[in-house]
Design a protein around this motif. Structure first.
Motif, PDB file in Angstrom:
ATOM      1  N   ASP A  79     102.554 -83.135  31.275  1.00 50.45           N
ATOM      2  CA  ASP A  79     101.642 -84.075  30.517  1.00 50.45           C
ATOM      3  C   ASP A  79     102.803 -84.437  29.291  1.00 50.45           C
ATOM      4  N   TYR A  80     103.752 -85.399  29.234  1.00 52.47           N
ATOM      5  CA  TYR A  80     104.334 -85.419  28.092  1.00 52.47           C
ATOM      6  C   TYR A  80     103.441 -86.402  26.784  1.00 52.47           C
ATOM      7  N   THR A  81     103.098 -87.123  27.547  1.00 48.53           N
ATOM      8  CA  THR A  81     102.208 -88.368  26.759  1.00 48.53           C
ATOM      9  C   THR A  81     101.190 -87.749  26.226  1.00 48.53           C
ATOM     10  N   PRO A  83      99.974 -86.101  22.444  1.00 50.75           N
ATOM     11  CA  PRO A  83     100.380 -85.679  22.068  1.00 50.75           C
ATOM     12  C   PRO A  83     100.612 -83.764  21.724  1.00 50.75           C
ATOM     13  N   SER A  86     102.426 -82.154  23.374  1.00 52.40           N
ATOM     14  CA  SER A  86     104.135 -82.270  23.558  1.00 52.40           C
ATOM     15  C   SER A  86     104.068 -81.491  21.747  1.00 52.40           C
ATOM     16  N   THR A  87     103.582 -81.550  21.153  1.00 49.83           N
ATOM     17  CA  THR A  87     103.347 -80.852  19.762  1.00 49.83           C
ATOM     18  C   THR A  87     103.591 -80.010  20.174  1.00 49.83           C
ATOM     19  N   MET A  89     104.739 -77.392  22.402  1.00 47.17           N
ATOM     20  CA  MET A  89     105.848 -77.267  23.171  1.00 47.17           C
ATOM     21  C   MET A  89     107.077 -77.215  22.034  1.00 47.17           C
ATOM     22  N   ASP A  90     106.907 -78.713  21.300  1.00 47.60           N
ATOM     23  CA  ASP A  90     108.447 -78.759  20.114  1.00 47.60           C
ATOM     24  C   ASP A  90     107.862 -77.217  19.280  1.00 47.60           C
ATOM     25  N   LYS A 109     113.863 -75.286  28.656  1.00 45.94           N
ATOM     26  CA  LYS A 109     113.181 -76.306  28.736  1.00 45.94           C
ATOM     27  C   LYS A 109     111.758 -74.974  29.463  1.00 45.94           C
ATOM     28  N   THR A 112     110.032 -73.355  26.898  1.00 44.87           N
ATOM     29  CA  THR A 112     108.874 -74.418  26.508  1.00 44.87           C
ATOM     30  C   THR A 112     107.699 -74.961  27.101  1.00 44.87           C
ATOM     31  N   GLY A 116     103.900 -75.025  27.400  1.00 39.37           N
ATOM     32  CA  GLY A 116     102.877 -76.308  27.352  1.00 39.37           C
ATOM     33  C   GLY A 116     102.033 -76.484  28.536  1.00 39.37           C
ATOM     34  N   GLN A 120      98.230 -77.155  28.433  1.00 40.29           N
ATOM     35  CA  GLN A 120      97.769 -78.029  29.414  1.00 40.29           C
ATOM     36  C   GLN A 120      96.134 -78.113  29.818  1.00 40.29           C
TER      37      GLN A 120
END
Length: 175
Positions: A79-81, A83, A86-87, A89-90, A109, A112, A116, A120
């Motif tokens: 769920d990249y939405t 935060p 996504s944080t 993973m970045d 990918k 990461t 992620g 999650q």
């Protein structure tokens, strides 16, 4: 306490195919403990699977036995939405790039995605603890370093999957 095991592509590559002793040892250990290895979609794709197919395994995947028998499970899409996902993973991409002296855009990918998926699973409450099985030390180090910074202290463990690990693995590794 529910523990989820997350695995990367390197674990399966290092095992070899279903006819190899290391593959059979891993299979037996997991089946004896009724544990499944969860893999992110990106790892599934690296193994030759087609995430658009109605059912897996698909394509020319090299480890269909694990999917058919249920000890390898493709995790839900990340769920990249979210935060946090996504944080992390970045942050993992930057961490791995720094640790390997590579540009961030050269980080796979799937690496990461491992981190992620771990965050999650913990964030959604699907599990209390994640054990990351990987042949990728930078990704494992990223998970153990970054997840505690986001409130998941003592809830992530990285286990390096060496050839020796696979040659001696037993069900005790999962108890």
């Amino acid at each position: 306490m529910r523990t989820v095991y997350v695995a990367d592509t390197g674990v399966f590559v290092r095992c070899g195919g279903p006819d190899k002793d290391k593959f059979q040892r891993l299979r037996r250990a997991l089946q004896q403990t009724d544990i499944s290895l969860h893999i992110p979609q990106h790892v599934y794709e690296e193994l030759g699977g087609d995430p658009a197919a109605d059912e897996y395994p698909s394509g020319n995947i090299h480890h269909p036995d694990g999917f058919e028998e249920g000890w390898i499970v493709v995790a839900d899409e990340l769920d990249y939405t979210n935060p946090l996902v996504s944080t992390v993973m970045d942050d993992a991409r930057r961490f791995i790039a720094n640790e390997t002296d590579r540009d961030e855009d050269r980080i796979e990918k799937a690496d990461t995605a491992l981190v992620g998926l771990a965050v999650q699973l913990l964030d959604t409450g699907e599990t209390d603890r994640v054990v990351l099985l990987t042949t990728d030390k930078p990704a494992g180090n990223a998970a153990e370093t970054l997840l505690p910074r986001h409130g998941f202290s003592d809830r992530i463990e990285f286990r390096y999957v060496s050839v020796e690990f696979l040659e001696t693995i037993t069900a005790d590794e999962f108890r």
